[in-house]
Write a protein that holds these residues in place. Structure first.
Motif, short mmCIF file in Angstrom:
data_model
loop_
_atom_site.label_atom_id
_atom_site.label_comp_id
_atom_site.label_asym_id
_atom_site.label_seq_id
_atom_site.Cartn_x
_atom_site.Cartn_y
_atom_site.Cartn_z
N VAL A 148 -10.78 -5.07 -3.22
CA VAL A 148 -10.86 -4.28 -4.46
C VAL A 148 -12.27 -4.43 -5.01
O VAL A 148 -12.69 -5.52 -5.42
CB VAL A 148 -9.83 -4.77 -5.50
CG1 VAL A 148 -9.96 -3.98 -6.80
CG2 VAL A 148 -8.42 -4.63 -4.94
N THR A 149 -13.03 -3.35 -4.99
CA THR A 149 -14.44 -3.38 -5.36
C THR A 149 -14.64 -3.27 -6.87
O THR A 149 -13.71 -2.88 -7.60
CB THR A 149 -15.18 -2.21 -4.69
OG1 THR A 149 -14.68 -0.98 -5.25
CG2 THR A 149 -14.95 -2.20 -3.18
N PRO A 150 -15.83 -3.61 -7.36
CA PRO A 150 -16.12 -3.39 -8.77
C PRO A 150 -15.91 -1.94 -9.18
O PRO A 150 -15.45 -1.67 -10.30
CB PRO A 150 -17.60 -3.79 -8.89
CG PRO A 150 -17.78 -4.83 -7.81
CD PRO A 150 -16.92 -4.35 -6.67
N ALA A 151 -16.19 -1.01 -8.28
CA ALA A 151 -15.97 0.41 -8.58
C ALA A 151 -14.47 0.69 -8.73
O ALA A 151 -14.05 1.46 -9.61
CB ALA A 151 -16.56 1.28 -7.47
N GLN A 153 -12.25 -1.50 -9.71
CA GLN A 153 -11.84 -2.11 -10.97
C GLN A 153 -12.22 -1.24 -12.17
O GLN A 153 -11.45 -1.12 -13.12
CB GLN A 153 -12.47 -3.50 -11.10
CG GLN A 153 -11.98 -4.49 -10.06
CD GLN A 153 -12.68 -5.83 -10.15
OE1 GLN A 153 -12.88 -6.37 -11.23
NE2 GLN A 153 -13.07 -6.38 -9.02
N GLN A 154 -13.37 -0.63 -12.09
CA GLN A 154 -13.79 0.25 -13.17
C GLN A 154 -12.89 1.49 -13.23
O GLN A 154 -12.48 1.92 -14.31
CB GLN A 154 -15.24 0.67 -12.97
CG GLN A 154 -15.81 1.48 -14.13
CD GLN A 154 -17.30 1.75 -13.97
OE1 GLN A 154 -17.91 1.37 -12.96
NE2 GLN A 154 -17.90 2.39 -14.96
N ALA A 155 -12.58 2.03 -12.05
CA ALA A 155 -11.72 3.21 -12.00
C ALA A 155 -10.32 2.90 -12.52
O ALA A 155 -9.68 3.75 -13.15
CB ALA A 155 -11.65 3.73 -10.57
N MET A 156 -9.84 1.68 -12.29
CA MET A 156 -8.50 1.30 -12.73
C MET A 156 -8.34 1.36 -14.25
O MET A 156 -7.23 1.52 -14.76
CB MET A 156 -8.17 -0.11 -12.22
CG MET A 156 -7.84 -0.16 -10.74
SD MET A 156 -7.82 -1.86 -10.06
CE MET A 156 -6.49 -2.59 -10.99
N GLN A 157 -9.47 1.23 -14.96
CA GLN A 157 -9.39 1.26 -16.42
C GLN A 157 -8.90 2.61 -16.94
O GLN A 157 -8.36 2.70 -18.05
CB GLN A 157 -10.77 0.96 -17.02
CG GLN A 157 -11.32 -0.41 -16.67
CD GLN A 157 -10.39 -1.53 -17.11
OE1 GLN A 157 -9.90 -1.55 -18.24
NE2 GLN A 157 -10.13 -2.47 -16.21
N MET A 159 -6.83 4.59 -14.95
CA MET A 159 -5.67 4.98 -14.14
C MET A 159 -4.37 4.75 -14.89
O MET A 159 -4.28 3.90 -15.78
CB MET A 159 -5.63 4.18 -12.84
CG MET A 159 -6.68 4.54 -11.82
SD MET A 159 -6.47 3.54 -10.30
CE MET A 159 -7.81 4.19 -9.31
N THR A 160 -3.35 5.47 -14.48
CA THR A 160 -1.99 5.21 -14.96
C THR A 160 -1.46 3.98 -14.23
O THR A 160 -1.98 3.61 -13.15
CB THR A 160 -1.06 6.39 -14.67
OG1 THR A 160 -0.92 6.53 -13.24
CG2 THR A 160 -1.60 7.69 -15.26
N PRO A 161 -0.42 3.33 -14.75
CA PRO A 161 0.17 2.19 -14.03
C PRO A 161 0.57 2.54 -12.60
O PRO A 161 0.38 1.73 -11.69
CB PRO A 161 1.39 1.85 -14.89
CG PRO A 161 1.00 2.26 -16.28
CD PRO A 161 0.18 3.51 -16.09
N ALA A 162 1.11 3.74 -12.40
CA ALA A 162 1.53 4.13 -11.06
C ALA A 162 0.33 4.25 -10.12
O ALA A 162 0.41 3.88 -8.94
CB ALA A 162 2.29 5.46 -11.12
N GLU A 163 -0.78 4.76 -10.64
CA GLU A 163 -1.98 4.89 -9.81
C GLU A 163 -2.56 3.51 -9.46
O GLU A 163 -3.02 3.30 -8.34
CB GLU A 163 -3.02 5.74 -10.55
CG GLU A 163 -2.65 7.21 -10.63
CD GLU A 163 -3.55 8.00 -11.57
OE1 GLU A 163 -3.63 9.23 -11.41
OE2 GLU A 163 -4.16 7.39 -12.48
N ILE A 164 -2.52 2.59 -10.41
CA ILE A 164 -2.98 1.23 -10.15
C ILE A 164 -2.11 0.58 -9.07
O ILE A 164 -2.60 -0.05 -8.14
CB ILE A 164 -2.95 0.38 -11.43
CG1 ILE A 164 -3.95 0.92 -12.45
CG2 ILE A 164 -3.26 -1.09 -11.12
CD1 ILE A 164 -3.86 0.27 -13.81
N SER A 165 -0.81 0.74 -9.20
CA SER A 165 0.12 0.18 -8.23
C SER A 165 -0.13 0.71 -6.83
O SER A 165 -0.16 -0.04 -5.85
CB SER A 165 1.56 0.49 -8.66
OG SER A 165 2.49 0.11 -7.66
N SER A 166 -0.35 2.02 -6.74
CA SER A 166 -0.60 2.65 -5.45
C SER A 166 -1.91 2.15 -4.84
O SER A 166 -1.98 1.85 -3.64
CB SER A 166 -0.64 4.17 -5.62
OG SER A 166 -0.81 4.80 -4.37
N LEU A 167 -2.95 2.04 -5.67
CA LEU A 167 -4.24 1.55 -5.18
C LEU A 167 -4.12 0.13 -4.65
O LEU A 167 -4.57 -0.17 -3.54
CB LEU A 167 -5.27 1.60 -6.32
CG LEU A 167 -6.62 0.93 -6.01
CD1 LEU A 167 -7.37 1.69 -4.92
CD2 LEU A 167 -7.48 0.83 -7.26
#
Length: 245
Positions: A148-151, A153-157, A159-167
């Motif tokens: 999981v890259t810094p990019a 982690q930044q994108a996760m900010q 994201m929806t919970p479902a998108e974070i889970s999928s990533l």
């Protein structure tokens, strides 16, 4: 987002509580409990149901001894307990004297969510085998969090919970993990983005913290009494003391 707020809430709770802290003074003690035969053609370990509290219970529903574990899928102590306990605990469950309930607890916040979602993907009968296999190979898939890259982690900010889970499920190789165990890629992706299931995991973690005082994992209750233990040897001792012999 609630999924982010729980990450900090749970971390704070752990700072205030010891791992599996509790008071075993109220744990049951007694004479040997008579064995109970399983339904015809089954072993008690084949009897698994989802509980109203969001956990999964294995064994005789009316067993005299009800063991409850709150566990986190990324918790090393929980993995150690699973590896050490599974064979012996299953033998005890098959006596009909003990039922074992496992309730997911997000001790590490978002990184626990993908594994739990995938463990429930094939229904109650597959839950315990998948949990055991995830624990057995925990170091392998958990080490992939380093991808999981810094990019990311930044994108996760944003994201929806479902998108974070999928990533995270993709990054940790968990989709491939369950594909080799009979869950299709499409099914896995659907489970990882199940908003209702994610909300339920968060709600059950909040409830466990509030109602049962859970602040670390593994955390055990026996017939509702907290056990001041965190390993299989100590848990087995409490079960034997309570009559599982």
């Amino acid at each position: 987002m609630r999924i982010k707020s729980i990450l900090f809430a749970v971390t704070a709770a752990i700072a205030l509580a010891s791992c599996s802290g509790g008071d075993s003074a109220g744990a049951p003690k007694g004479e040997p409990i008579a064995k109970v035969a399983a339904p015809a053609g089954k072993a008690w370990t084949d009897v698994v149901t989802k509980t109203e509290a969001g956990g999964y219970k294995m064994g005789n529903p009316d067993a005299k001894l009800q063991l409850l574990e709150y566990g986190a899928i990324s918790c090393p102590g929980c993995a150690q307990f699973s590896v050490q306990s599974t064979e012996d605990l299953n033998k005890l469950i098959n006596t009909g004297v003990i039922a074992m309930e496992y309730r997911p607890y997000l001790v590490h916040g978002v990184q626990d969510i993908p594994g739990f979602l995938l463990a429930t993907c094939s229904g109650p009968d597959a839950f315990f085998p998948l949990i055991e296999q995830l624990y057995a190979e925990q170091q392998s898939w958990l080490s992939k969090l380093s991808t999981v890259t810094p990019a990311d982690q930044q994108a996760m900010q944003k994201m929806t919970p479902a998108e974070i889970s999928s990533l995270l499920g993709t990054k940790m190789g968990l989709i491939e993990f369950v594909k080799s165990r009979g869950i299709s890629e499409d099914q896995a992706k659907a489970c990882l983005t199940d908003k209702a299931a994610i909300d339920a995991l968060i709600a059950s973690t909040e409830k466990a913290t509030r109602d049962d005082g859970v602040g670390g994992t593994p955390f055990f209750l026996l017939n509702g009494a907290k056990l001041d233990v965190n390993g299989w040897v100590q848990v087995k001792g409490k079960l034997v003391e309570a009559g599982a012999r």
